[in-house]
Design an enzyme around this catalytic site. Structure first.
Site, PDB file in Angstrom:
ATOM      1  N   LYS A   1       0.856  -1.186   0.000  1.00 29.77           N
ATOM      2  CA  LYS A   1       0.000   0.000   0.000  1.00 29.77           C
ATOM      3  C   LYS A   1       0.897   1.243   0.000  1.00 29.77           C
ATOM      4  O   LYS A   1       1.784   1.382   0.858  1.00 29.77           O
ATOM      5  CB  LYS A   1      -0.887  -0.040   1.249  1.00 29.77           C
ATOM      6  CG  LYS A   1      -2.167   0.746   1.127  1.00 29.77           C
ATOM      7  CD  LYS A   1      -3.064   0.452   2.321  1.00 29.77           C
ATOM      8  CE  LYS A   1      -4.323   1.266   2.292  1.00 29.77           C
ATOM      9  NZ  LYS A   1      -5.024   1.232   3.582  1.00 29.77           N
TER      10      LYS A   1
HETATM   11  C1  E4P Z   1      -8.336   1.694   3.904  1.00 31.51           C
HETATM   12  O1  E4P Z   1      -7.586   1.356   3.013  1.00 31.51           O
HETATM   13  C2  E4P Z   1      -8.307   3.049   4.466  1.00 31.51           C
HETATM   14  O2  E4P Z   1      -7.094   3.316   5.050  1.00 31.51           O
HETATM   15  C3  E4P Z   1      -9.458   3.207   5.425  1.00 31.51           C
HETATM   16  O3  E4P Z   1     -10.641   2.729   4.798  1.00 31.51           O
HETATM   17  C4  E4P Z   1      -9.642   4.620   5.918  1.00 31.51           C
HETATM   18  O4  E4P Z   1     -10.843   4.713   6.652  1.00 31.51           O
HETATM   19  P1  E4P Z   1     -11.187   5.982   7.587  1.00 31.51           P
HETATM   20  O5  E4P Z   1     -11.300   7.172   6.694  1.00 31.51           O
HETATM   21  O6  E4P Z   1     -12.488   5.616   8.220  1.00 31.51           O
HETATM   22  O7  E4P Z   1     -10.052   6.112   8.547  1.00 31.51           O
END
Ligand code: E4P
Length: 217
Positions: A83
């Site tokens: 990622k």
């Molecule tokens: C996933 O890849 C993201 O990091 C996550 O969905 C972020 O979610 P949030 O905006 O609720 O922290």
């Protein structure tokens, strides 16, 4: 639409797998911090629970360091997806991993142009953050529709991964908008099975069945 569990809590991932509701997992530094556990150990445990893609996020800001971290993380298991943040440096690292045949998830995407750059860099997944756009009074789902249209128009293989999904309505809207994947907190995924009329109907059926005095076995 595939469901990824948006969590670093191993027990929650295990439970979703038992229900057959787990196609993969996404983590981020905040979720790892919340788990209070060792990052690489958690990723190894999650990868042992699913054959699906498990996103592990780099912490570095410059491409060479992102590449070093990503290569290290990719050695944990075959299903680790690296990622990377949607920055010029992250895109550079994305191109590197794509050339190496290592899957990537380009994260923190808030515009269609950012997504276009990630698709051109060969990202396996692009993660538009629906909830964080909604938090600002913007339309997160419109972004999902735009990115899906761009990917289809130019036949990019990049999959649209709706992220920052926080409610059952977000899940439904992401599916309607054509997201290939939604990454969702486990509590929200489990909640999708619930309906007050299902509960009410089931209670009535159970009561009526008991009154018959019968048993099936
Ligand atoms: C996933 O890849 C993201 O990091 C996550 O969905 C972020 O979610 P949030 O905006 O609720 O922290």
């Amino acid at each position: 639409m595939k469901f990824f569990a948006d969590t670093a809590i191993v027990a929650d991932i295990e439970e979703l797998a038992q229900y057959g509701l787990l196609d993969g997992v996404t983590t981020n530094p905040s979720l790892i911090a919340k788990s209070g556990r060792d990052f690489k150990q958690v990723i190894a445990e999650i990868c042992a629970l699913t054959d699906g893609p498990v996103s592990a996020e780099v912490a570095a800001m410059e491409a060479p360091a992102m590449i070093a971290e990503g290569e290290h993380l990719a050695r944990i298991a075959d299903n680790v997806v690296i990622k990377l943040p949607l920055t010029l440096e992250g895109l550079k690292a994305c191109r590197h991993f794509t050339a190496q045949g290592i899957r990537t998830n380009v994260t923190l995407c808030f515009s269609a142009n950012q997504a276009l750059l990630a698709a051109k860099a060969g990202a396996t997944y692009i993660s538009p953050f629906v909830g964080r756009l909604d938090d600002l009074g913007l339309d997160g789902m419109e972004l999902i529709r735009e990115i899906r249209m761009i990917c289809d128009t130019y036949a990019f293989e990049t999959e649209v991964l709706a992220a920052s999904v926080r409610s059952a309505n977000h899940v439904k809207e992401a599916a309607i908008a054509g997201a290939h994947v939604a990454t969702v907190p486990p509590v929200v995924i489990k909640g999708l099975a619930s309906h007050v009329l299902t509960d009410k109907g089931l209670a009535q059926f159970a009561k009526d069945w008991a009154e018959t005095g019968q048993s099936i076995l």
